[in-house]
Write a protein that holds these residues in place. Structure first.
Motif, PDB file in Angstrom:
ATOM      1  N   PRO A 574       0.761  -1.377   0.348  1.00 18.73           N
ATOM      2  CA  PRO A 574       0.030  -0.253  -0.345  1.00 18.73           C
ATOM      3  C   PRO A 574       0.831   1.268  -0.106  1.00 18.73           C
ATOM      4  O   PRO A 574       0.022   1.875  -0.686  1.00 18.73           O
ATOM      5  CB  PRO A 574      -1.349  -0.466   0.990  1.00 18.73           C
ATOM      6  N   HIS A 575       2.424   1.379   0.611  1.00 16.72           N
ATOM      7  CA  HIS A 575       2.841   2.513   0.300  1.00 16.72           C
ATOM      8  C   HIS A 575       3.281   2.570  -0.203  1.00 16.72           C
ATOM      9  O   HIS A 575       3.793   3.996  -0.969  1.00 16.72           O
ATOM     10  CB  HIS A 575       3.250   2.480   1.941  1.00 16.72           C
ATOM     11  N   LYS A 578       0.890   4.428  -3.105  1.00 16.73           N
ATOM     12  CA  LYS A 578       1.132   5.515  -2.949  1.00 16.73           C
ATOM     13  C   LYS A 578       2.464   6.484  -3.054  1.00 16.73           C
ATOM     14  O   LYS A 578       2.153   7.389  -3.315  1.00 16.73           O
ATOM     15  CB  LYS A 578       0.561   5.851  -1.286  1.00 16.73           C
ATOM     16  N   VAL A 604      -6.353   4.163  -2.274  1.00 21.35           N
ATOM     17  CA  VAL A 604      -5.338   3.292  -0.581  1.00 21.35           C
ATOM     18  C   VAL A 604      -5.449   4.151   0.591  1.00 21.35           C
ATOM     19  O   VAL A 604      -5.514   3.529   1.537  1.00 21.35           O
ATOM     20  CB  VAL A 604      -3.959   3.078  -1.830  1.00 21.35           C
ATOM     21  N   ASP A 605      -5.966   5.466   0.081  1.00 17.96           N
ATOM     22  CA  ASP A 605      -6.308   6.675   1.321  1.00 17.96           C
ATOM     23  C   ASP A 605      -7.521   5.541   2.023  1.00 17.96           C
ATOM     24  O   ASP A 605      -7.560   6.300   3.130  1.00 17.96           O
ATOM     25  CB  ASP A 605      -5.870   7.956   0.376  1.00 17.96           C
ATOM     26  N   LYS A 606      -8.595   5.702   1.404  1.00 16.77           N
ATOM     27  CA  LYS A 606      -9.966   6.231   1.429  1.00 16.77           C
ATOM     28  C   LYS A 606     -10.276   4.777   2.222  1.00 16.77           C
ATOM     29  O   LYS A 606     -11.512   4.146   2.912  1.00 16.77           O
ATOM     30  CB  LYS A 606     -10.394   6.211  -0.150  1.00 16.77           C
ATOM     31  N   PRO A 608      -8.213   1.855   3.492  1.00 16.68           N
ATOM     32  CA  PRO A 608      -6.877   1.068   3.429  1.00 16.68           C
ATOM     33  C   PRO A 608      -6.769  -0.114   4.356  1.00 16.68           C
ATOM     34  O   PRO A 608      -6.118  -0.808   4.401  1.00 16.68           O
ATOM     35  CB  PRO A 608      -6.188   2.386   5.357  1.00 16.68           C
ATOM     36  N   GLU A 609      -7.764  -0.561   5.118  1.00 16.30           N
ATOM     37  CA  GLU A 609      -7.970  -1.732   5.312  1.00 16.30           C
ATOM     38  C   GLU A 609      -8.128  -2.909   4.393  1.00 16.30           C
ATOM     39  O   GLU A 609      -8.158  -3.829   4.647  1.00 16.30           O
ATOM     40  CB  GLU A 609      -9.104  -1.736   6.328  1.00 16.30           C
ATOM     41  N   PHE A 611      -6.894  -2.925   1.387  1.00 16.23           N
ATOM     42  CA  PHE A 611      -5.231  -2.619   0.666  1.00 16.23           C
ATOM     43  C   PHE A 611      -4.872  -3.715   1.987  1.00 16.23           C
ATOM     44  O   PHE A 611      -3.481  -4.419   1.504  1.00 16.23           O
ATOM     45  CB  PHE A 611      -4.765  -1.603   0.185  1.00 16.23           C
ATOM     46  N   ALA A 612      -4.859  -3.318   2.634  1.00 20.03           N
ATOM     47  CA  ALA A 612      -4.211  -4.197   3.871  1.00 20.03           C
ATOM     48  C   ALA A 612      -4.147  -5.591   4.446  1.00 20.03           C
ATOM     49  O   ALA A 612      -2.741  -6.351   4.734  1.00 20.03           O
ATOM     50  CB  ALA A 612      -3.834  -3.064   5.512  1.00 20.03           C
TER      51      ALA A 612
END
Length: 658
Positions: A574-575, A578, A604-606, A608-609, A611-612
C-alpha cells in the motif's frame, strides 16, 4: 485515398496517414509491409513514419482477424456487469483457445484481475472468428457491451454468448423518458421515438435558425455571449469556453482551426456517443457558429475509431448540410466559407488530451506537447491558432445563441452555469444519461431518484464522480464545503455524500472532480483492490509512453495490484502504491500523469483496511526454481526493472525506480 488526402492542406498531407491506414485495413483486413510502403510512398513519407502509427494505435493490426471480429470491453463498468464471463463464454462458443493468464474470475473478487486482457487477437482455427479485450467502448450505461465487427451490442447477457455468435443482430437498448429532475436542452431530441436524424426532421424542429441568427451578429458579440453564459468545457477540464475563444487574436493572419474533440474514451463516460448517433445536426450547427465566432474556415471532428457508425452518420449529415448551404462556400449568403471534415482516431485514450489529439491529427503518434510554448490557441494544428472543444460544449453554444448568455447562466449556479449531461453506470437500478442544471441536483438525487437507487439488497460503498481518473469518494465520508451566500458571505457547511451538489466547484472541494461527468457507483459487494486493479490496467495500457514517470509508474501500479489480488501481496505494497502515485502526479508533460495517479492515491487512502488485507505477507512468494527471470517477466510475475532481480526490490525506494 485521394479523396481522404484532399481533406488536409497540401503541405500537411501526413495528416492523411490514419485515414489511409483505416481504408487499407477495412479493405484488406490487416496492415502488412506492403501497406506501410505503399501508404508512405503515396504521402511522400518514410516507411517508419507509417510503421510508428501501426505500432502505436491499438485498432491497427498487422495480422488478419477472423471474418467475424468481436471486441469485448473490459473496463470497470463492463467488468462489474460480467464482461470477463462474457469473454470466457464467447471463446467457448467460437472454439477459440486464448492463452491462460492469471486473474480470470468473477468481477469483484480477489481472484479476478485486469491482467487477463490485452494479449494479441485470438483467432479460431477455421478463421471465422476472432476475439480480443478492448478498453472502454463509451456505452457504460448499457454494460456489458461488445462490438461484433462494426456493430455495438449493448446489455449483452454473458450467458447468451451462443446467441450473440449465431445471430449477431444489435438490439436497441431502452431509452427512458426524461426524469422530472432533468432539464434537457442538449439532449432534448435524444431517445425520442418520433425523432429522425435526417436534416428535414432537424429543420422542422427549428434547426439551423440559431446559425442564421449568429451570422447576423458580430464575432465579438458571439464570444461575449459565450463568456456571459459562463459555459465551462464539458470534456473534463472545465475551462471557460468563452475565455478560451478570446485567446484567438481578432487580427490573426494565420489560418485558424477548430477541432471538435469526439474522442470519448474516459471509462464511465458515454454522453457524446448519443449526440453523434442521434442528433448530428445539432453538433454541426454548434460547430458552424463556433467557427464563425473565431473566424475558423476549417473544422475537424476527431472521432474515436470505435465509433464507425457515428463517423458514417456525421459524414451523411455534413453532406446534407452542404446541400442546404449550411456548410461550404458562402454559407447562407454570409460570405463566410466553412469546411467540416471527419478524422477517425484508432483507439488511443491519450488523444483526448488536446495537444496529443493535434499530434494525432497531424499523422503522428499522439505524444502531448509541452505547454508553454505549445498552447493550441497560439501554436496548435500545423502551428496555427486552434481551438479544441468537446462535443457537448459545442452543442451548448447553439443554445446559448438561442436563449442568450445571461439566461443560460441562470440555469445553474454562479461559476457552474447551464446544464450538463451526467452519465451514471455501475451498481444502480437504472444506469443511463441525465441532463441536469449544474449544481441543482445532489449526488443523492442523482443516484436514488434519477438512477433508481442501489440494486436490491445492496448499499452504497463508494462513488467515482467524474470518470475513472477522478478520486474516489467513500459513502460514509463527511465533507466540509464552503458555500457562497446571496449576500456575498461564505459559510462552511458539513455535508454527506448524498448532499453534495453535482457541480464543478463542490466536487473539487470534496476532494474529487466533476471531470467528464461519468459517475461510477460501487456497492458494498465490490473489492476495492480489484476495482483499482481494473483502473490501473486501463492507464497502464493507455499511457503514450513519452514520460518516464507515467510510462513506468502506471505499469508498476498495475503489477503491484495484480500481485496483491493473486495472493502475493507484501506489507509494503500500500505504501509503495501511494509513493509511486505521488511520484507520477505533477511530473509529466500532460495531465495523464494525474489521471493515472489519482485513483491509486485515493483508493489506498480511502480504503486502507482492504489494501492491508491484501498485503499480509512480509516477503513475496518464493519463485519456482524452474522459472527463469525472463519467463517470469514475460508472465508479468515480476516487473521489468533491474531492481526486479534483487530479492529486496519490494523495499527499494520508489523514488529511485522512477
Amino acid at each position: 485515398m485521394d479523396e481522404a488526402i484532399a481533406r488536409y492542406p497540401r503541405a500537411h498531407n501526413r495528416s492523411a496517414s490514419l485515414p489511409l491506414l483505416h481504408l487499407w485495413q477495412e479493405h484488406f483486413g490487416f496492415i502488412g509491409d506492403e501497406a506501410v510502403n505503399r501508404i508512405a510512398a503515396k504521402l511522400g513519407l518514410q516507411p517508419i513514419n507509417i510503421l510508428e502509427l501501426v505500432s502505436f494505435y491499438p485498432m491497427l493490426r498487422e495480422k488478419r482477424a477472423g471474418k467475424i471480429h468481436i471486441r469485448v470491453c473490459r473496463t470497470l463498468s463492463c467488468a462489474m456487469a460480467g464482461s470477463y464471463q462474457l469473454m470466457e463464454n464467447l471463446c467457448a462458443a467460437t472454439g477459440i483457445q486464448r492463452p491462460p493468464r492469471p486473474g480470470n474470475g468473477v468481477a469483484g473478487t480477489a481472484k479476478h484481475s485486469a491482467d487477463a486482457g490485452h494479449e494479441p487477437i485470438s483467432v479460431s482455427a477455421d478463421g471465422n472468428y476472432s476475439i480480443e479485450f478492448v478498453e472502454c467502448l463509451a456505452s457504460c450505461g448499457t454494460a456489458p457491451v461488445c462490438m461484433v465487427n462494426d456493430d455495438l451490442h449493448e446489455n449483452v447477457d454473458p450467458n447468451a454468448a451462443v446467441d450473440l455468435v449465431e445471430n449477431p443482430t444489435p438490439k436497441l437498448s431502452f431509452r427512458p423518458e426524461p426524469h422530472p429532475l432533468e432539464q434537457r436542452i442538449v439532449f432534448k431530441n435524444i431517445g425520442r421515438p418520433d425523432w429522425k436524424i435526417d436534416i428535414d426532421t432537424y429543420l422542422e424542429a427549428g434547426g439551423y435558425e440559431d446559425l442564421r441568427k449568429a451570422l447576423k451578429m458580430s464575432r465579438s458579440d458571439i464570444v461575449n455571449e459565450v463568456k456571459t453564459s459562463g459555459l465551462r468545457g464539458r470534456g473534463g477540464a472545465g475551462f471557460p469556453c468563452g475565455v478560451k475563444w478570446s485567446f484567438i487574436k481578432p487580427d490573426e493572419k494565420k489560418p485558424v482551426y477548430l477541432i471538435c474533440n469526439a474522442d470519448e474514451s474516459e471509462p464511465g463516460t458515454f454522453k457524446d456517443r448519443y449526440i453523434l448517433h442521434e442528433d448530428p445536426h445539432q453538433l454541426l450547427e454548434g460547430i458552424a457558429i463556433s467557427c464563425y465566432a473565431i473566424d475558423a474556415r476549417t473544422a475537424y471532428i476527431y472521432i474515436r475509431g470505435e465509433f464507425p457508425q457515428g463517423a458514417q452518420i456525421l459524414e451523411r449529415a455534413i453532406e446534407e448540410a452542404r446541400k442546404h448551404k449550411f456548410v461550404g462556400k458562402n454559407i447562407l449568403g454570409s460570405g463566410f466559407d466553412l469546411d467540416i471534415h471527419i478524422h477517425r482516431g484508432a483507439g488511443a485514450y491519450i488523444c483526448g488530451e488536446e495537444t496529443g489529439l493535434i499530434e494525432s491529427l497531424e499523422g503522428k503518434r499522439a505524444y502531448p506537447r509541452i505547454k508553454p510554448p505549445y498552447f493550441p490557441a497560439v501554436l496548435g494544428l500545423y502551428m496555427c491558432p486552434t481551438i479544441v472543444n468537446n462535443v457537448e460544449t459545442l452543442c451548448a453554444v447553439k443554445h446559448i445563441i438561442a436563449m442568450g448568455g445571461a439566461k443560460y447562466a441562470q440555469l445553474g449556479k454562479p461559476n457552474n452555469t447551464g446544464t450538463r449531461v451526467v452519465c451514471v453506470s455501475g451498481d444502480v437500478q437504472r444506469p443511463g444519461y441525465f441532463e441536469i442544471a449544474v449544481g441543482k441536483v445532489t449526488m443523492g438525487q442523482l443516484i436514488y431518484d434519477l438512477a433508481g437507487g442501489m440494486k436490491w439488497g445492496r448499499t452504497l460503498k463508494a462513488i467515482i464522480p467524474g470518470g475513472s481518473s477522478a478520486k474516489v469518494l467513500r459513502a460514509d465520508e463527511r465533507f466540509k464545503i464552503k458555500q457562497k451566500q446571496p449576500d456575498g458571505s461564505t459559510i462552511e457547511q458539513e455535508m454527506s455524500i448524498d448532499e453534495l451538489p453535482m457541480d464543478f466547484d463542490t466536487l473539487a472541494a470534496a476532494g474529487s472532480m466533476a471531470g467528464s461527468g461519468g459517475v461510477i457507483v460501487l456497492d458494498d459487494s465490490r473489492n476495492m483492490v480489484w476495482t483499482l486493479n481494473n483502473i490501473n490496467e486501463f492507464y497502464a495500457h493507455e499511457s503514450c509512453g513519452q514520460c518516464t514517470p507515467c510510462r513506468e509508474g502506471s505499469l508498476w501500479m498495475k503489477k503491484i495490484t495484480d500481485r496483491m489480488l493473486q495472493g502475493g501481496g507484501v506489507t509494503e505494497d500500500p505504501h509503495t502504491l501511494k509513493t509511486i502515485g505521488d511520484n507520477i502526479a505533477g511530473r509529466t508533460i500532460c495531465a495523464f500523469g494525474e489521471a493515472c495517479a489519482w485513483p491509486t492515491q485515493s483508493f489506498v487512502d480511502k480504503f486502507p483496511e482492504e489494501f492491508a488485507a491484501h498485503a499480509r505477507k512480509s516477503n513475496p512468494p518464493p519463485l519456482p526454481p524452474e522459472n527463469t527471470s525472463e519467463e517470469l517477466i514475460e508472465r508479468e510475475v515480476i516487473p521489468t526493472s533491474p531492481l526486479a532481480h534483487d530479492p529486496g526490490w519490494e523495499k527499494a525506494g520508489t523514488d529511485a525506480v522512477i
